[in-house]
Design a protein around this motif. Structure first.
Motif, PDB file in Angstrom:
ATOM      1  N   GLY A   1      65.592  11.670  -3.451  1.00  0.00           N
ATOM      2  CA  GLY A   1      64.813  11.126  -2.346  1.00  0.00           C
ATOM      3  C   GLY A   1      63.869  12.160  -1.755  1.00  0.00           C
TER       4      GLY A   1
ATOM      5  N   SER B   1      64.454   4.349  -4.266  1.00  0.00           N
ATOM      6  CA  SER B   1      65.848   3.894  -4.249  1.00  0.00           C
ATOM      7  C   SER B   1      66.761   4.844  -3.486  1.00  0.00           C
ATOM      8  N   ASN B   2      66.305   6.067  -3.240  1.00  0.00           N
ATOM      9  CA  ASN B   2      67.128   7.026  -2.494  1.00  0.00           C
ATOM     10  C   ASN B   2      66.586   7.306  -1.109  1.00  0.00           C
ATOM     11  N   ILE B   3      65.787   6.390  -0.596  1.00  0.00           N
ATOM     12  CA  ILE B   3      65.311   6.468   0.788  1.00  0.00           C
ATOM     13  C   ILE B   3      65.634   5.132   1.435  1.00  0.00           C
ATOM     14  N   VAL B   4      66.237   5.164   2.600  1.00  0.00           N
ATOM     15  CA  VAL B   4      66.694   3.941   3.243  1.00  0.00           C
ATOM     16  C   VAL B   4      65.514   3.001   3.461  1.00  0.00           C
ATOM     17  N   LYS B   5      65.764   1.705   3.269  1.00  0.00           N
ATOM     18  CA  LYS B   5      64.691   0.719   3.321  1.00  0.00           C
ATOM     19  C   LYS B   5      64.528   0.190   4.753  1.00  0.00           C
TER      20      LYS B   5
ATOM     21  N   LYS C   1      71.102   7.750   0.297  1.00  0.00           N
ATOM     22  CA  LYS C   1      69.742   7.443   0.724  1.00  0.00           C
ATOM     23  C   LYS C   1      69.417   8.279   1.964  1.00  0.00           C
TER      24      LYS C   1
END
Length: 997
Positions: A809, A743-747, A840
């Protein structure tokens, strides 16, 4: 025969090279020196060493009769190792090679220098362990200095066999083992310095209290734990004690201040509890620093007898009661820092009258009564900081003549009356923060020439902004919210080109806004809400490139919204006015859904804005009044226009197919279920959709459907086929983000590629990158721009939440994802923020998947950004997690100081500046961001600043892991939410306890 005192010997040694007995030496000694010069590749600093001159005339050489006894080659840019031939000088007694580039392991060749008494190898690049047989050095050795090298492991027990040692300096190395308690048996030791090493957690050995001749004892940040030994009085000659920055607990030994020769005590940043000992016999005490502990009780009355005291630093404790009578009359007192305690009662009246007071910080206590009248009597006062007490009365008129004053911070008290006229104009004054009092009167025509911050919100200042406001040229922050100011906002105010924050909300301003405002080139935040302003919104606002936060709500503004307003705005509030017309296209989206309420004349076809539809207001012209001829003409024109439209669309289709490669063979790879294809993306890669520019290409904001769903697209392309570097970055990002989920890394939603272009499709982050908010834009909060809000939106709880999210992240990448991923380019511009300001981590173009333990984890590319790169990046290709930790530490320093990573001051990066501030003894509160200074969260801000320092340690092994960082930040996050300080919360969450940083 007794050994002379340490200072006498040091002075003698320093003078020796300049008091040379010019006698001839043997040819062998001269040849040895010339061979030594040759071994070190003939450094330019030794060009005068030659066959034709007498070595005793060389300034680096000390001679006695015909014998060379000393070599002083400090700071001569010498590279390499120490060769055995140096001991061919049989009578050498002193050797100083400090501040050079000497490398390798400890030079055991020096064992053969049998008469050596003085050895200084400090500030070099020696590595490895100190040899277990170091006792083979000369038995006459009394001075050994290995400060600031890279020695590791244990300090060997054998060092205690050098029985004549008077000075032993092993500080600032990389020791990660133990130190021997046998050091306490060195009976001649006068100076012992083991500070700034990451020893295994150890108690201070009781044997050290048996050092009968010790004068200077340093073990700051040496990982000491447990309680202090009780018999400190055994160190009867002790003058300086520095045990700061450890995890020492328990109480201060009752016999500490019984040491009569003691002049300086540094026990700050430990876990000491209980009271300060009452027995004070060290009457020559100059500096007492017991700050950042958990001390309780009163300040001892005996402190009033310390006639030599210059610095009294007791901040960040839980001390209570009143300041003892007489402390204010100490004749040498310069620095009083007792803030953030529970001290109460009136401030003693004579502070500053009997000494040249420089710093007076008593903020965050419960003091009452008036400010002392003579604080600047000595003419040296620099900082007067008393915010958040219950002080009252008027500001002393004597401060008008305080020409040295730089910081005046009295917010959150009950002061009243007018500010003395001269105080506004003190020549060196840089900061005036007076918010939250009962001050009255009018603003001055002239301000101090260097004043950059003026905060007067929540007072009773009245009248108009003076006509001389254009002379306030240094002003960067002006906060005057919620006063009684009136009249029009003068045109001269717009002449302040350096102004970044202007808050005038909650006053009684009338009339129109200034017509010409393009001079506000630096303005980030403008809040004029809750006034009685009329007229139109000036079109010039749309040309202010730095403006990102605008609040004009709750006025009587009319007319239309300027058509180009909002290109860079992150926050906008125009609600509760009389505005009319259509919402400009760049504002017609959900990001501004609360910006236009209570303007009945505004309309929009975007239902998310909650306004009337523009189409329902359009009035249909009556067809009954249209003649048949006119209808025929219209019909003919319509046919022609239709043909033109069809032709134009055909041309556009051809153009787009060529420009966006629709004729090319695109490959669309999705990493999750998507409801769009490349056909929704490619035609919209236009300049008007560009929201950023990176090193590898542009970033676009693309709407993919009519519901307003948006994605971010990064385009990586070159004129020819992708070059190797861009291709490598593209593959790295796809490889990592296609499989990583957090959830804390850009998708990464998908990628689209053809021969010469690569497109990466990400989830769209509404609030862009962290750096835009901290530095270039400083956006406001969703609930307005009240003067009490820091950087508007980014108040401390939001900053702390951002720090925690980004840390989680990175922690996932380092500890929970297999294989481990190292980002290698962690920086605030790569921390993206969603609509709720959740952080993120983004941009994995330089990331590397860590190899297995059996493989080398190296990279040939020099990666990272200036200001964020760990020091070891300059001389190693080995990749490890601690590089990311360093970079993240810089982000923590950005969040707490508001400064940019590459802009500590004119000589250093932010990390270097922060370390210099701390080592220089400046209070941490001075380094924190004034824009975000809320006393409620001062403990948490200070703790996160110190965590940033720990993360940016020059030594990788001294940096915490990201898992430890997360635990610390989580503790502070819980503390902020519960309204407690971090230390209190740790008692309820034992798993979150952490070592002092």
């Amino acid at each position: 025969m007794s050994i002379p005192s340490l200072p006498s010997l040091l002075l003698l040694f320093l003078l020796l090279p300049f008091h040379v007995i010019s006698q001839p030496t043997t040819q062998n000694d001269q040849n040895t020196l010339l061979n030594l010069k040759h071994f070190w590749s003939n450094p330019p600093s030794l060009n005068h060493w030659n066959q034709s001159s007498n070595p005793c005339s060389w300034p680096e050489i000390t001679c006695t009769a015909t014998t060379i006894t000393g070599i002083n080659l400090a700071n001569k840019e010498i590279y390499g190792t120490v060769p055995p031939l140096i001991c061919d000088l049989k009578n050498i007694t002193s050797l100083d090679l400090n501040y050079n580039y000497i490398n390798g392991s400890f030079p055991t060749a020096l064992y053969n220098c049998t008469n050596l008494q003085y050895l200084d190898l400090s500030q070099n690049f020696l590595v490895g362990r100190i040899p277990d047989d170091i006792s083979r050095l000369s038995s006459e050795l009394w001075y050994l200095n290995l400060f600031n090298n890279n020695f590791t492991g244990d300090i060997p027990v054998s060092i205690s066999r050098l029985s004549k040692l008077s000075s032993l300096r092993l500080d600032q190395n990389l020791f990660n083992g133990s130190f021997p308690e046998e050091i306490g048996y060195l009976n001649e030791l006068e100076e012992l310095n083991l500070a700034y090493n990451d020893f295994t957690p150890s108690r201070l050995p009781p044997s050290f209290t048996q050092l009968k001749k010790i004068r200077y004892f340093y073990m700051a940040e040496a990982n000491l734990i447990g309680e202090l030994p009780g018999n400190l009085s055994g160190m009867a000659t002790l003058e300086l004690l520095d045990l700061s920055g450890n995890q020492i607990n328990g109480s201060i030994p009752s016999d500490l201040f019984v040491l009569k020769k003691l002049t300086r005590v540094f026990l700050y940043r430990n876990n000491l509890t209980g009271g300060i000992p009452d027995s004070i016999q060290a009457l020559n005490m100059e500096i007492i620093d017991l700050s950042e502990n958990k001390l309780t009780g009163k300040i001892p009355d005996g402190f009033a007898n310390l006639m030599s005291l210059t610095n009294l630093t007791l901040m960040f404790n839980q001390l209570s009661g009143e300041i003892p009578v007489g402390v204010d009359r100490l004749p040498r007192l310069q620095d009083v820092r007792i803030f953030d305690n529970k001290l109460s009662g009136p401030l003693p009246p004579d502070f500053g009258r009997y000494s040249e007071l420089e710093i007076f910080e008593v903020n965050l206590n419960q003091f009452t009564g008036n400010l002392p009248e003579n604080l600047c009597y000595g003419g040296k006062l620099i900082g007067l900081i008393v915010f958040n007490n219950s002080l009252s009365g008027e500001i002393p008129k004597s401060l008008e003549n305080c020409s040295s004053l730089k910081k005046f911070w009295v917010s959150g008290n009950r002061f009243s009356g007018a500010i003395p006229d001269g105080l506004w104009k003190v020549q060196k004054l840089e900061t005036m923060i007076m918010s939250g009092n009962l001050f009255s009167g009018q603003l001055p025509q002239v301000l101090a020439p260097e004043l950059s911050t003026l905060e007067i919100s929540n007072n009773r200042f009245s009248g108009q902004i003076p006509t001389g406001v254009s002379s306030w040229t240094s002003l960067r922050v002006f906060k005057a919210s919620y006063n009684l100011l009136d009249g029009v906002i003068p045109q001269d105010l717009t002449a302040l080109a350096n102004l970044g924050t202007l808050l005038l909300d909650g006053n009684k301003f009338t009339g129109s806004l200034p017509a010409t405002i393009v001079s506000w080139s630096s303005l980030n935040i403008l809040n004029l809400s809750r006034n009685q302003l009329t007229g139109q919104i000036p079109a010039g606002l749309e040309f202010l490139e730095a403006l990102t936060a605008l609040d004009l709500s709750r006025n009587y503004l009319s007319g239309q919204i300027p058509s180009q307003l909002g290109g860079r705005l992150v926050f906008l509030d125009l609600s509760a006015n009389d505005l009319t017309g259509i919402i400009p296209s760049q504002l017609n989206n959900g990001a501004f859904d609360k910006s236009f309420f209570n303007n009945p004349g505004l309309c929009s076809n975007n239902p998310s804005l909650g306004l009337n539809s523009c189409s329902s207001r359009s009035k249909t012209r009556s067809s009954n009044k249209t003649s048949a001829r006119f209808v025929a003409i219209i019909a003919s024109i319509a046919v022609i226009l239709l043909l033109l439209v069809l032709l134009t669309r055909y041309v556009i289709v051809l153009y787009r197919r060529r420009k966006y490669g629709l004729n090319s063979k695109w490959k669309f790879t999705s990493f999750q279920k998507l409801n769009f294809t490349e056909s929704k993306i490619l035609p919209r890669l236009t300049e008007k959709n560009v929201i950023g520019q990176g090193g590898s290409g542009k970033v676009y904001r693309i709407a993919i459907n009519r519901s307003g769903d948006v994605v971010a697209v990064k385009k990586i392309s070159s004129k020819n086929n992708l070059d190797q570097k861009l291709e490598k970055e593209f593959r790295a990002e796809v490889k990592i983000l296609s499989i990583i989920r957090h959830s804390n890394i850009v998708k990464l939603m998908g990628c689209i590629s053809c021969d010469n272009s690569k497109l990466l499709v990400y989830e769209y982050m509404e609030n862009r990158s962290l750096d835009r908010w901290l530095h270039r834009n400083q956006a406001p909060s969703s609930y307005g721009l009240n003067g009490s809000v820091c950087h508007a939106v980014l108040d401390w709880p939001k900053r702390l939440n951002i720090a925690l999210g980004a840390a989680q992240g990175l922690c996932y990448m380092h500890h929970d994802f297999s294989p481990t991923v190292i980002h290698r380019d962690v920086k605030s511009s790569n921390v993206l923020l969603d609509s709720e300001f959740n952080a993120k981590i983004a941009d994995f173009g330089l990331a590397r998947i860590l190899a297995k333990e059996s493989e080398l984890n190296t990279t040939s590319a020099f990666a990272g950004s200036f200001g964020y790169m760990a020091p070891e990046c300059a001389h190693t290709t080995k990749v490890n997690e601690k590089m990311d930790v360093y970079s993240f530490g810089v982000i923590l320093l950005e969040l707490t100081t508001g400064k940019e990573a590459s802009n500590g001051n004119e000589h250093s990066s932010l990390a270097e500046w922060a370390w210099q501030q701390t080592v220089g003894g400046a209070p941490i509160v001075d380094a924190l961001d004034n824009e975000c200074m809320d006393p409620m969260y001062l403990n948490e801000m200070t703790g996160v600043f110190k965590l940033g320092l720990k993360c940016t340690s020059k030594t990788p092994t001294n940096r915490p892991s990201m898992k430890e960082v997360c635990q610390i930040l989580l503790r502070y996050s819980i503390a902020a939410k519960m309204g407690k300080n971090g230390a209190d919360v740790a008692d309820h969450f034992p798993l979150l306890k952490f070592e002092n940083v």
